[in-house]
Design a protein around this motif. Structure first.
Motif, PDB file in Angstrom:
ATOM      1  N   UNK A   1       2.507   5.198   4.019  1.00  0.00           N
ATOM      2  CA  UNK A   1       1.859   4.002   4.234  1.00  0.00           C
ATOM      3  C   UNK A   1       2.104   3.077   3.031  1.00  0.00           C
ATOM      4  N   UNK A   2       1.734   1.714   3.199  1.00  0.00           N
ATOM      5  CA  UNK A   2       1.204   1.000   1.990  1.00  0.00           C
ATOM      6  C   UNK A   2      -0.115   0.595   2.387  1.00  0.00           C
ATOM      7  N   UNK A   3      -0.890   0.332   1.344  1.00  0.00           N
ATOM      8  CA  UNK A   3      -2.536  -0.060   1.742  1.00  0.00           C
ATOM      9  C   UNK A   3      -3.331  -0.681   0.691  1.00  0.00           C
ATOM     10  N   UNK A   4      -4.273  -1.464   1.253  1.00  0.00           N
ATOM     11  CA  UNK A   4      -5.185  -1.877  -0.091  1.00  0.00           C
ATOM     12  C   UNK A   4      -6.410  -1.837   0.690  1.00  0.00           C
ATOM     13  N   UNK A   5      -7.365  -1.112  -0.293  1.00  0.00           N
ATOM     14  CA  UNK A   5      -8.658  -0.919   0.200  1.00  0.00           C
ATOM     15  C   UNK A   5      -9.637  -1.886  -0.506  1.00  0.00           C
ATOM     16  N   UNK A   6     -10.629  -2.364   0.345  1.00  0.00           N
ATOM     17  CA  UNK A   6     -11.698  -3.453  -0.299  1.00  0.00           C
ATOM     18  C   UNK A   6     -12.985  -2.875   0.001  1.00  0.00           C
ATOM     19  N   UNK A   7     -13.942  -3.426  -0.752  1.00  0.00           N
ATOM     20  CA  UNK A   7     -15.671  -3.206  -0.432  1.00  0.00           C
ATOM     21  C   UNK A   7     -15.974  -4.575   0.372  1.00  0.00           C
ATOM     22  N   UNK A   8     -16.999  -4.535   0.976  1.00  0.00           N
ATOM     23  CA  UNK A   8     -17.348  -5.624   1.756  1.00  0.00           C
ATOM     24  C   UNK A   8     -17.466  -7.024   0.893  1.00  0.00           C
ATOM     25  N   UNK A   9     -17.437  -6.768  -0.232  1.00  0.00           N
ATOM     26  CA  UNK A   9     -17.357  -8.059  -1.231  1.00  0.00           C
ATOM     27  C   UNK A   9     -16.012  -8.624  -1.318  1.00  0.00           C
ATOM     28  N   UNK A  10     -15.106  -7.843  -0.821  1.00  0.00           N
ATOM     29  CA  UNK A  10     -13.811  -8.158  -1.036  1.00  0.00           C
ATOM     30  C   UNK A  10     -13.076  -7.619  -2.184  1.00  0.00           C
ATOM     31  N   UNK A  11     -13.898  -7.040  -3.243  1.00  0.00           N
ATOM     32  CA  UNK A  11     -13.385  -6.369  -4.362  1.00  0.00           C
ATOM     33  C   UNK A  11     -12.371  -5.267  -4.037  1.00  0.00           C
ATOM     34  N   UNK A  12     -11.343  -5.136  -4.633  1.00  0.00           N
ATOM     35  CA  UNK A  12     -10.174  -4.210  -4.255  1.00  0.00           C
ATOM     36  C   UNK A  12     -10.735  -2.829  -5.191  1.00  0.00           C
TER      37      UNK A  12
ATOM     38  N   UNK B   1       4.268  -1.105  12.054  1.00  0.00           N
ATOM     39  CA  UNK B   1       2.893  -1.865  12.320  1.00  0.00           C
ATOM     40  C   UNK B   1       2.197  -2.004  10.966  1.00  0.00           C
ATOM     41  N   UNK B   2       1.377  -3.223  11.231  1.00  0.00           N
ATOM     42  CA  UNK B   2       0.397  -3.432  10.318  1.00  0.00           C
ATOM     43  C   UNK B   2      -0.991  -3.528  10.939  1.00  0.00           C
ATOM     44  N   UNK B   3      -2.132  -3.084  10.300  1.00  0.00           N
ATOM     45  CA  UNK B   3      -3.369  -3.409  10.772  1.00  0.00           C
ATOM     46  C   UNK B   3      -4.564  -3.201   9.945  1.00  0.00           C
ATOM     47  N   UNK B   4      -5.525  -4.025  10.196  1.00  0.00           N
ATOM     48  CA  UNK B   4      -6.669  -3.792   9.279  1.00  0.00           C
ATOM     49  C   UNK B   4      -7.796  -2.804   9.920  1.00  0.00           C
ATOM     50  N   UNK B   5      -8.229  -2.032   9.130  1.00  0.00           N
ATOM     51  CA  UNK B   5      -9.164  -1.081   9.595  1.00  0.00           C
ATOM     52  C   UNK B   5     -10.532  -1.228   8.821  1.00  0.00           C
ATOM     53  N   UNK B   6     -11.618  -1.554   9.638  1.00  0.00           N
ATOM     54  CA  UNK B   6     -12.975  -1.721   9.011  1.00  0.00           C
ATOM     55  C   UNK B   6     -13.927  -0.611   9.387  1.00  0.00           C
ATOM     56  N   UNK B   7     -14.171   0.290   8.308  1.00  0.00           N
ATOM     57  CA  UNK B   7     -14.621   1.452   8.447  1.00  0.00           C
ATOM     58  C   UNK B   7     -16.252   1.507   8.061  1.00  0.00           C
ATOM     59  N   UNK B   8     -16.912   1.789   9.012  1.00  0.00           N
ATOM     60  CA  UNK B   8     -18.460   1.898   8.699  1.00  0.00           C
ATOM     61  C   UNK B   8     -18.707   3.121   7.746  1.00  0.00           C
ATOM     62  N   UNK B   9     -19.647   3.499   7.121  1.00  0.00           N
ATOM     63  CA  UNK B   9     -19.774   4.433   5.888  1.00  0.00           C
ATOM     64  C   UNK B   9     -19.627   5.806   6.894  1.00  0.00           C
TER      65      UNK B   9
ATOM     66  N   UNK C   1      -9.626  -1.625   4.968  1.00  0.00           N
ATOM     67  CA  UNK C   1      -8.284  -1.347   4.821  1.00  0.00           C
ATOM     68  C   UNK C   1      -7.198  -2.185   5.369  1.00  0.00           C
ATOM     69  N   UNK C   2      -6.155  -2.869   4.585  1.00  0.00           N
ATOM     70  CA  UNK C   2      -5.047  -3.335   5.061  1.00  0.00           C
ATOM     71  C   UNK C   2      -3.873  -2.215   5.005  1.00  0.00           C
ATOM     72  N   UNK C   3      -3.511  -1.834   6.188  1.00  0.00           N
ATOM     73  CA  UNK C   3      -2.650  -0.760   6.258  1.00  0.00           C
ATOM     74  C   UNK C   3      -1.260  -0.961   7.017  1.00  0.00           C
ATOM     75  N   UNK C   4      -0.162  -0.679   6.339  1.00  0.00           N
ATOM     76  CA  UNK C   4       1.199  -0.902   6.925  1.00  0.00           C
ATOM     77  C   UNK C   4       1.833   0.448   7.033  1.00  0.00           C
ATOM     78  N   UNK C   5       1.894   0.868   8.220  1.00  0.00           N
ATOM     79  CA  UNK C   5       2.334   2.054   8.632  1.00  0.00           C
ATOM     80  C   UNK C   5       3.960   2.283   8.427  1.00  0.00           C
TER      81      UNK C   5
END
Length: 226
Positions: A139-150, A183-191, A212-216
């Motif tokens: 995968x390629x991915x980018x993880x961010x906090x609720x603030x948008x900070x990577x 495919x590509x997807x956004x995963x929003x994960x509760x704690x 997480x913005x994820x590209x499989x």
């Protein structure tokens, strides 16, 4: 952090020109990186600018051999108590933002909220294989906090990540099994589906939801772990 690394950090603190202009060569970039490493050890304290100056003074005295202004043996437990109190305060301040973040994500057009609490949003449909719970994925991915900070990114590292799905956080285990390669997807994960009430020391506060913005890119079929 060893004595050399701390000494290098003091060089940074004691060089106003470098602070204003930024690193200019590889040695200065390395020293700057030392500063970043040390800063992560201080994250729990959520220092104000004035408090940071006090910390700098303590580090300078320690590295240069100046007489300490306090007896270290008397402050070990106090430092831990202060760190815990500061983390707790940060978590409490973040709770309304975290809640709003999850609610907003669930309202986004096309978002699917599952029974577990995962919020899944397809960005682009793939046409390849769908991973099973024990498969290897690239995968390629980018993880961010609720603030948008990577806080993490395979794109920044310049290379895709590969791992077994059954070794990942619950959010990824569930979310990637909804995707197909390509495919590509956004995963929003509760704690509860990420790092829970423990968080990740010096990186992720307890109780923090993540996105997480994820590209499989690829799926490699595998056998479940014993």
């Amino acid at each position: 952090m060893n004595r050399f690394a701390l000494a290098a950090l003091i060089v940074l603190f004691a060089t106003p020109a470098l602070a204003q202009e930024g690193p200019k060569n590889d040695d200065e970039n390395t020293l700057y990186a030392v500063g970043l490493v040390v800063s992560r050890q201080l994250t729990a304290f959520n220092l104000t600018p004035a408090e940071l100056e006090i910390v700098k003074q303590g580090m300078s005295d320690g590295v240069t051999g100046s007489k300490p202004r306090v007896e270290m043996s008397a402050y070990g437990e106090r430092m831990q108590q202060l760190a815990r109190a500061r983390v707790k305060a940060q978590v409490e301040r973040q709770e309304p933002l975290n809640r709003e973040f999850l609610e907003k994500a669930a309202r986004e057009k096309g978002a699917l909220k599952t029974d577990s609490g995962l919020i899944y949003l397809a960005r682009a449909e793939g046409s390849g294989a769908t991973p099973g719970p024990a498969d290897m994925v690239k995968v390629q991915y980018r993880g961010t906090f609720p603030t948008g900070e990577e806080f993490d990114s395979s794109y920044q590292r310049g290379t895709p990540a590969e791992f077994r799905l059954d070794g990942m956080i619950p959010c990824w285990k569930e979310g990637l099994q909804k995707m197909k390669a390509g495919g590509k997807a956004r995963l929003v994960c509760p704690a509860t589906l990420a790092y829970g009430e423990a968080g990740v020391t010096n990186v992720i506060l307890p109780g923090t939801p993540l996105a997480f913005e994820v590209e499989l890119l690829e799926v490699k079929k595998n056998k479940p772990l014993d």
